[in-house]
Design an enzyme around this catalytic site. Structure first.
Site, PDB file in Angstrom:
ATOM      1  N   HIS A 280       0.857  -1.194   0.000  1.00 29.12           N
ATOM      2  CA  HIS A 280       0.000   0.000   0.000  1.00 29.12           C
ATOM      3  C   HIS A 280       0.895   1.248   0.000  1.00 29.12           C
ATOM      4  CE1 HIS A 280      -2.875   3.050   1.132  1.00 29.12           C
ATOM      5  NE2 HIS A 280      -3.827   2.208   0.760  1.00 29.12           N
TER       6      HIS A 280
ATOM      7  N   GLU B 259      -4.074   1.981  -7.499  1.00 31.98           N
ATOM      8  CA  GLU B 259      -4.477   3.099  -6.637  1.00 31.98           C
ATOM      9  C   GLU B 259      -3.599   4.313  -6.922  1.00 31.98           C
ATOM     10  OE1 GLU B 259      -6.570   1.674  -2.843  1.00 31.98           O
ATOM     11  OE2 GLU B 259      -4.439   1.562  -2.448  1.00 31.98           O
TER      12      GLU B 259
HETATM   13  P1  PGA Z   1      -9.715   5.791  -0.001  1.00 31.79           P
HETATM   14  O1  PGA Z   1      -8.491   4.778   0.270  1.00 31.79           O
HETATM   15  O2  PGA Z   1     -10.846   4.959  -0.531  1.00 31.79           O
HETATM   16  O3  PGA Z   1     -10.005   6.409   1.330  1.00 31.79           O
HETATM   17  O4  PGA Z   1      -9.228   6.793  -1.007  1.00 31.79           O
HETATM   18  C1  PGA Z   1      -8.234   3.714  -0.570  1.00 31.79           C
HETATM   19  C2  PGA Z   1      -7.001   2.986  -0.087  1.00 31.79           C
HETATM   20  O5  PGA Z   1      -6.089   3.630   0.414  1.00 31.79           O
HETATM   21  O6  PGA Z   1      -6.921   1.740  -0.188  1.00 31.79           O
END
Ligand code: PGA
Length: 233
Positions: A85, A157
């Site tokens: 992450h 992401e």
């Molecule tokens: P968010 O986070 O939906 O709050 O943008 C997603 C993540 O960090 O996995």
């Protein structure tokens, strides 16, 4: 569709127990994966949801204070685990090499890794976004067999989108998914970054998306329910 919920560093034991009651009321045919904190993993008690973790040690076991091993996760019936992450890459200086080791540890214990990749705002401004995710994917999956690679779920992401309320355009997301799927045609790919009960209407038009990784929304069962309902229609 896969809906992975990343609670991040939120919810005390009492809050988690109440939260679980709410989550338990959501009925869906989608595969929902809940990734609570390590401590809340031991309080997990839901039938309609699968259990995930947010991190794992890159070592099998031993003198690594504060770490939690893949074997320990397995012994708690954890079936999925987020790795790489962007918050861990940033705040814990996690490297691609460590992420690769973590994926290997997870697969040894039959836990499905959810590998996060994504570019920063600066990288996108320099049009480096595809190079960045290709590098992250290649390094994280180095020395794995094709079969092991295919087991890994990828989460795209964009870092500039996480927790900001800003999402890329559908075309931008499509391009990134196509880049990932060219490299890994048989892997499931999730979108993560400010996905919510409003923008899901737009996001669901992107046919390449196999599911979502939800941070902020994971903490709001009422809104999550709306998200899941809109996804279906
Ligand atoms: P968010 O986070 O939906 O709050 O943008 C997603 C993540 O960090 O996995």
């Amino acid at each position: 569709m896969i809906i992975a919920l990343n609670n991040k560093c939120n919810l005390t034991k009492q809050e988690f127990l109440k939260y679980q009651e709410e989550l338990g009321k959501i009925s869906t045919k989608n595969k929902v994966i809940l990734c609570p904190t390590f401590l809340n993993i031991s309080h997990f008690d839901l039938n309609n949801v699968e259990l995930g973790a947010q991190n794992v040690s890159s070592n099998e076991q031993g003198a690594y204070t504060g770490e939690v091993s893949a074997q320990q996760l397995q012994s708690e019936q954890v079936k999925y685990c987020i790795v790489g992450h962007s918050e861990r890459r940033k705040y814990q200086q996690e490297t691609d090499e460590e992420i690769n080791q973590k994926i290997i540890r997870l697969l040894e214990c039959n836990i499905v890794p959810i590998l996060c990749v994504g570019e920063t705002k600066e990288e996108r401004e320099k049009q480096l976004e595809k190079n960045i995710i290709e590098k992250e994917l290649k390094k994280a999956l180095e020395n794995l067999t094709d079969e092991q690679k295919e087991k890994t779920i990828i989460a795209y992401e964009p870092i500039w989108s996480i927790g900001t309320g800003i999402i890329p355009t559908n075309n931008q997301i499509k391009e990134m998914f196509q880049t990932i799927k060219q490299l890994l045609p048989n892997n499931k790919v999730l979108y993560g970054g400010s996905a919510n009960e409003e923008n899901v209407v737009l996001l669901k038009e992107i046919e390449e998306i196999d599911g979502y990784l939800l941070g902020g929304l994971s903490l709001k069962p009422e809104k999550l329910k709306v998200f899941i309902e809109k996804l279906k229609n």
